[in-house]
Write a protein that holds these residues in place. Structure first.
Motif, PDB file in Angstrom:
ATOM      1  N   LYS A  81     -64.922 -20.162 -27.731  1.00  0.00           N
ATOM      2  CA  LYS A  81     -65.936 -21.151 -27.387  1.00  0.00           C
ATOM      3  C   LYS A  81     -65.345 -22.560 -27.447  1.00  0.00           C
ATOM      4  CE  LYS A  81     -70.677 -22.531 -28.504  1.00  0.00           C
ATOM      5  NZ  LYS A  81     -71.815 -22.351 -29.444  1.00  0.00           N
ATOM      6  N   ASN A  82     -65.659 -23.372 -26.479  1.00  0.00           N
ATOM      7  CA  ASN A  82     -65.195 -24.759 -26.388  1.00  0.00           C
ATOM      8  C   ASN A  82     -63.670 -24.867 -26.205  1.00  0.00           C
ATOM      9  OD1 ASN A  82     -67.846 -25.718 -26.799  1.00  0.00           O
ATOM     10  ND2 ASN A  82     -67.585 -25.608 -29.032  1.00  0.00           N
ATOM     11  N   HIS A  83     -63.026 -23.775 -25.752  1.00  0.00           N
ATOM     12  CA  HIS A  83     -61.597 -23.826 -25.452  1.00  0.00           C
ATOM     13  C   HIS A  83     -61.394 -24.622 -24.161  1.00  0.00           C
ATOM     14  CE1 HIS A  83     -57.795 -21.651 -23.847  1.00  0.00           C
ATOM     15  NE2 HIS A  83     -57.451 -22.720 -24.544  1.00  0.00           N
ATOM     16  N   ARG A  84     -60.638 -25.699 -24.249  1.00  0.00           N
ATOM     17  CA  ARG A  84     -60.455 -26.583 -23.096  1.00  0.00           C
ATOM     18  C   ARG A  84     -58.953 -26.799 -22.854  1.00  0.00           C
ATOM     19  NH1 ARG A  84     -60.918 -32.470 -22.924  1.00  0.00           N
ATOM     20  NH2 ARG A  84     -61.173 -33.141 -20.762  1.00  0.00           N
ATOM     21  N   PRO A  85     -58.355 -25.976 -21.998  1.00  0.00           N
ATOM     22  CA  PRO A  85     -56.920 -26.108 -21.724  1.00  0.00           C
ATOM     23  C   PRO A  85     -56.646 -27.190 -20.684  1.00  0.00           C
ATOM     24  CG  PRO A  85     -57.785 -24.284 -20.479  1.00  0.00           C
ATOM     25  CD  PRO A  85     -58.948 -24.832 -21.281  1.00  0.00           C
ATOM     26  N   TRP A  86     -55.369 -27.501 -20.524  1.00  0.00           N
ATOM     27  CA  TRP A  86     -54.943 -28.436 -19.477  1.00  0.00           C
ATOM     28  C   TRP A  86     -55.183 -27.782 -18.107  1.00  0.00           C
ATOM     29  CZ3 TRP A  86     -51.182 -32.828 -19.362  1.00  0.00           C
ATOM     30  CH2 TRP A  86     -51.199 -33.562 -20.555  1.00  0.00           C
ATOM     31  N   PRO A  87     -55.307 -28.582 -17.057  1.00  0.00           N
ATOM     32  CA  PRO A  87     -55.526 -28.006 -15.719  1.00  0.00           C
ATOM     33  C   PRO A  87     -54.339 -27.164 -15.268  1.00  0.00           C
ATOM     34  CG  PRO A  87     -55.061 -30.362 -15.577  1.00  0.00           C
ATOM     35  CD  PRO A  87     -55.278 -30.052 -17.029  1.00  0.00           C
ATOM     36  N   ALA A  88     -54.615 -26.072 -14.594  1.00  0.00           N
ATOM     37  CA  ALA A  88     -53.557 -25.185 -14.102  1.00  0.00           C
ATOM     38  C   ALA A  88     -54.047 -24.468 -12.859  1.00  0.00           C
ATOM     39  CB  ALA A  88     -53.162 -24.174 -15.172  1.00  0.00           C
ATOM     40  N   LEU A  89     -53.095 -23.975 -12.101  1.00  0.00           N
ATOM     41  CA  LEU A  89     -53.398 -23.223 -10.896  1.00  0.00           C
ATOM     42  C   LEU A  89     -53.666 -21.776 -11.298  1.00  0.00           C
ATOM     43  CD1 LEU A  89     -53.439 -23.756  -7.784  1.00  0.00           C
ATOM     44  CD2 LEU A  89     -51.104 -22.856  -7.753  1.00  0.00           C
TER      45      LEU A  89
END
Length: 645
Positions: free
Chosen positions: A173-181
């Protein structure tokens, strides 16, 4: 005949040209970021797996801190692997390029160094394979190098898709990774087209992306991997996606089982989890066994030559072979003579090391050497000597791992950061005792060193006592301070805590002067009768076969390598000190005690093998002759003393 001769010369010339072309154009370049003691140890397994499978010349580019450079430069220099070149690049000079990036990854600032490889590596280097230190190869790295030919258009990065759900953002929950393809890409294995990246102004590209994303993300979680993926998200045309078997990831939350169907599919195993070998994977036993194979593999076996390809290490090997060829193989002592020129693979600082340089110029390091059968002495010595210690350990690759497990399981050893463990790998028939001593001596950074043996326990407080006696003007005069040696035949000894208690045990027969019953001459000149009542240091004269344990300055002579195994190894060193006009001064309130143990393999050979004793006598005579040539008339006493003894 003449025509045939010229045809033959032409064929040889063409063949040599082809060989040269092969060596020049087929060299595979590998870049690895490696910093610190642990990473320097871990990367060796990766290198072994690459060397085991390779058929091409290799060029390793290491981006290192000063610690890793010292360790790895010594390792590769003594490894002498044919057709392998190694260069180092100072990571400290690159830190400012990435230090502004907040990073939560356990790799720290070094986890960001792959971003600046276009700047760190030579400008004329066009392509390179970049590897993490926790990689194991299961195939020839040339297969991976060949994938460069499959790049199309503007593709400049070869990467394997990430095999975990990290970048999908659904792990918790609330895991927010860096943008990725999509699932993103893993940067444990990267193919970099450096020349094209530079033309695309890679440095500005990743910097702008990182600055933009950090405004919202505040820091990276996966170091360089987050930034690589953010750049790829904006510029997907940069990536050539590699088949997943080029980076089978064993981190938590991975689905690497989907990447392969059988063993033949496996190319690269990536232990990208802080848990390393304890990961959860239904095939983890197979992966672990593959890793352990290279972990304990005899690195000397990887010195096999590549046909027709020369490198700096090859030239060193050629010089060594030329030296060995001058030895007479029919000489009964050939193996003894050969040992003097054997280059033993050496891994300095096998474990983490910390030493704060003393400001009073009186610090002293205990120097000793050992093999696996004396490992049990380490904890006791650490309890008796609180100062810095430099140890050379003679081990096989498998024994080195046993030692690592032993040390990491010992609270006593792990509590000591000032013990330098230097592994010298086994090779040849004999125990290279003096080479080991020299290796340990060369790593001493204190002004003074106490030259001991691993089966002796120094008296409690000897470290501070020796630091105090430096007032004997040792910095300006040549002195060797003798620490009197005693022995016990009891495996359990109530160690004497004072000179008075030691003399009492000596009188009761619990202790004896060292080797009084088998080799009196070795320590008789110490003059134990005088020592009993002495309260101030006293000078003694050199006598034949004298081999005391001494404290000397760090710049004192090394041991003579011709003496291996048992016999005359310390005697020759003391003779050298005497020839260089060192004063032998006995300390009145210092002592050390030899603890009992089973006879070594080498002393057993000495006692049972007549040829061994004959060769030792021959080497002694040659050493004395060398002394005469080097020191002239003053060295004649060593010849006459030997003849009269």
């Amino acid at each position: 005949i003449l025509r045939l001769y010229f045809i033959l010369l032409t064929i040889i010339f063409i063949f040599q040209i082809h060989v040269m072309m092969f060596c020049v154009f087929q060299t595979i370049h590998v870049a690895i970021v490696c910093a610190g003691y642990n990473a320097s140890r871990d990367v060796v397994t990766l290198v072994k797996s690459v060397l085991f499978h390779r058929r091409n010349p290799l060029y390793f580019h290491f981006i290192t801190d000063s610690i890793a450079q010292q360790i790895l430069s010594s390792l590769f220099h003594t490894w002498m692997v044919p057709a392998v070149r190694v260069d180092f690049y100072d990571a400290d000079e690159l830190k400012s390029e990435v230090s502004w990036i907040p990073n939560k990854h356990y790799s720290g600032i070094y986890g960001l160094m792959k971003l600046v490889l276009t700047k760190a590596l030579p400008s004329d280097l066009q392509r390179v394979i970049v590897l993490d230190t926790d990689i194991t190869f299961a195939t020839d790295i040339a297969e991976l190098w060949a994938v460069f030919h499959k790049f199309k258009g503007q593709q400049v990065l070869g990467l394997v898709e990430n095999q975990s759900d990290w970048y999908l953002g659904n792990l918790w929950k609330n895991h927010r990774p860096w943008p990725a393809l999509g699932r993103g890409f893993n940067t444990g294995v990267i193919l970099l087209l450096l020349d094209r990246l530079r033309k695309l102004r890679w440095e500005q590209m990743w910097r702008l992306t990182a600055e933009r994303e950090l405004m919202g993300m505040l820091s990276t979680s996966l170091a360089d991997q987050d930034i690589f993926n953010a750049v790829i998200k904006q510029n997907p045309f940069l990536v050539h996606q590699l088949p997943c078997f080029w980076n089978v990831q064993l981190s938590d939350h991975t689905r690497s089982e989907k990447c392969y169907k059988d063993v033949s599919d496996l190319k690269v195993i990536h232990w990208n989890s802080p848990k390393k070998l304890r990961v959860k994977n239904k095939h983890v036993e197979f992966f672990r066994n593959l890793y352990l194979t290279f972990l304990e593999y005899d690195g000397n076996l990887l010195r096999r030559e590549l046909f027709g390809c020369l490198s700096e290490a090859d030239h060193n090997s050629e010089n060594l072979q030329k030296t060995l060829s001058q030895l007479d193989e029919d000489d009964p002592c050939y193996e003894f003579r050969r040992e003097r020129f054997t280059v033993h693979r050496t891994h300095l600082y096998f474990l983490h090391y910390e030493y704060q340089v003393s400001t009073d110029d009186s610090d002293v390091t205990l120097v000793a050497q050992l093999s696996m059968d004396r490992l049990q002495m380490l904890e006791a010595i650490c309890k008796h000597w609180e100062g810095p210690i430099s140890l050379a350990l003679y081990l096989s690759d498998a024994e080195a791992q046993q030692f690592l497990r032993y040390a990491q399981g010992s609270e006593v050893l792990m509590s000591r950061g000032n013990v330098g463990y230097h592994v010298v790998y086994k090779e040849g028939q004999f125990y290279p005792v003096n080479l080991l001593r020299n290796v340990a001596m060369r790593q001493v950074t204190t002004p003074y060193m106490f030259l001991s043996d691993i089966d002796f326990l120094p008296m409690y407080g000897l470290y501070e006592y020796l630091r105090a006696v430096v007032q004997l003007d040792m910095s300006n005069t040549k002195k060797a301070l003798v620490v009197p040696a005693f022995e016990t035949l009891r495996y359990r000894l109530s160690y004497p805590k004072s000179k008075a208690e030691l003399l009492s045990q000596l009188d009761m027969g619990t202790l004896f002067t060292f080797r009084y019953h088998v080799w009196t001459k070795g320590h008789a000149p110490t003059n134990f009768a005088k020592w009993r009542t002495a309260t101030t240091p006293y000078r003694v004269q050199w006598e034949a076969d004298f081999e005391p344990y001494v404290m000397v300055r760090r710049d004192s002579p090394e041991y003579d390598r011709r003496f291996v195994g048992f016999g005359w190894n310390k005697v020759a060193h003391i003779m050298e000190l005497d020839a260089q006009e060192y004063e032998l001064v006995v300390l009145p309130n210092a002592y050390m005690i030899h603890m009992p143990h089973a006879p070594s393999f080498d002393i057993t050979k000495f006692r049972s093998n007549r040829q061994y004793r004959v060769c030792l006598k021959t080497l002694k005579e040659e050493f004395q002759q060398n002394m005469s040539r080097r020191y002239g008339f003053t060295a004649l006493k060593y010849m006459t003393a030997e003849n009269n003894s």
